[in-house]
Scaffold this motif. Sequence first.
Motif, PDB file in Angstrom:
ATOM      1  N   SER A 198       0.844  -1.194   0.000  1.00 21.87           N
ATOM      2  CA  SER A 198       0.000   0.000   0.000  1.00 21.87           C
ATOM      3  C   SER A 198       0.882   1.249   0.000  1.00 21.87           C
ATOM      4  O   SER A 198       2.044   1.217   0.412  1.00 21.87           O
ATOM      5  CB  SER A 198      -0.914   0.012   1.224  1.00 21.87           C
TER       6      SER A 198
ATOM      7  N   ARG B 260      -3.846  -9.973   3.654  1.00 21.41           N
ATOM      8  CA  ARG B 260      -2.896  -8.866   3.628  1.00 21.41           C
ATOM      9  C   ARG B 260      -1.587  -9.318   2.992  1.00 21.41           C
ATOM     10  O   ARG B 260      -1.241 -10.502   3.039  1.00 21.41           O
ATOM     11  CB  ARG B 260      -2.609  -8.351   5.047  1.00 21.41           C
TER      12      ARG B 260
ATOM     13  N   CYS C   6      -5.067  -4.860   2.811  1.00 20.66           N
ATOM     14  CA  CYS C   6      -4.126  -3.911   3.410  1.00 20.66           C
ATOM     15  C   CYS C   6      -3.925  -2.669   2.543  1.00 20.66           C
ATOM     16  O   CYS C   6      -3.230  -1.729   2.933  1.00 20.66           O
ATOM     17  CB  CYS C   6      -2.778  -4.583   3.639  1.00 20.66           C
TER      18      CYS C   6
END
Length: 457
Positions: free
Chosen positions: A53, A111, A154
């Motif tokens: 991210s 994630r 995530c």
Amino acid sequence: MASSSSLSFTVRKSEPELVTPAKPTPHGLKQLSDIDDQEGLRFQIPVIQFYGSDPSMKGRDPVQAIREGLAKALVFYYPFAGRLREGPGRKLLVDCTAEGVMFIEADADVRLDQFGDSLQPPFPCLEELLYDVPGSSGVLNCPLLLIQVTRLICGGFIFALRLNHTMSDAAGLVQFMSAVGEMARGAAVPSVQPVWQRELLNARDPPKVSCVHHEYDQVADTKGTLIPLDDMAHRSFFFGPQEVSALRKHVPPHLRHCSGFELLTACLWRCRTIALQPDPEEEVRVLCIVNARAKCLLPEGFYGNAFAFPVALTAAGKLCQNPLGYALELVRKAKADVTGEYMKSVADLMVSKGRPHFTVVRTYLVSDVTRAGFGEVDFGWGKAVYGGPAKGGVGAIPGVASFYIPFRNGKGEDGIVVPVCLPGPAMERFVVELEGMIKDTVDPPYDGTSTFVVSAL
């Protein structure tokens, strides 16, 4: 991929769609080169990119950004939106129909950090992250690219791609992916303009095979030496500065200036042959994929296949009984054989002999993608955490090939990870042989904590 063999997650996929060029593009037939359309490249090859991210991209959707970037990049790389046809003499042509490339939008309830610290092939979850759309995986009359972008909870995402290998090699594919990334980030045109010019690697008229090409020998598998599909073990091996230095001590001083690729290839070929225990009189070979762009004076932007499979071959007994320097000299000579004339000779052989497959019997094939640039591809969220091959081998033949992939281990050391696939008992012998070579000469003295075996799946 640490702990991923037990990692369980759900991927929700949208219906596959076709992404077409954002603007009208030329129609018509474009020939592939006589290097592109050889039998050994008529398969689909998967690539996977993991991205974390980025707080600065909050509110932006990677799926939408990549879909739009893809449509814009296809204006420049419009042959990718077409379909392959086969003409007389098994000649492959791209029918530039603008039908588009297959695209899948997906979400996964996982994630990025759950995949572990050591992202590397083989990825057990690949079929979830790159869905094999029924009817899409043929060489002819099928999409030339399949792309799946999977959002993670995530904020990161996974970009997975499957390429019809006749269209591009690793360098050409990275060039295209980088263009998609540039367009996704707002560029109006790619920084590198694509160049087709496949005729630069076509056969001469009349064909004249001027070099020896043992890589295309027709070898009968009389003793069942093709590796069996069952009981296959997959392991990945890390070679950092310490391991490479240890191996270099096994070769005579006049050969120690060799490249890391040459050293690793000689070592792995020898250890693998010892592990497989072939008849000492049988001929074994290693094929080294060598990028020939500079040798053929190809223009910047050329994105076709521009490599050769030069081969080193010898009797199994000689390879196993001689020190490492013997294998190394064979590998270095094979690499040096690749010239512009050699590539023309390969193209001539393809036309003369019906575009044969490279030899796979008692063969090991290695491909170095450490400099291909997969990890540099940026769709707006920065560089990939992992970028490169999604599988440890090439094509549908198990155990024949390995990629050399850039990798950082758990100690923060940069090096190369090499996935290897062998029958279970042979894998155990391979580990013992390889570990013995490193333990014998490692500096400082080996303390039993080597981490060169980085995964066993």
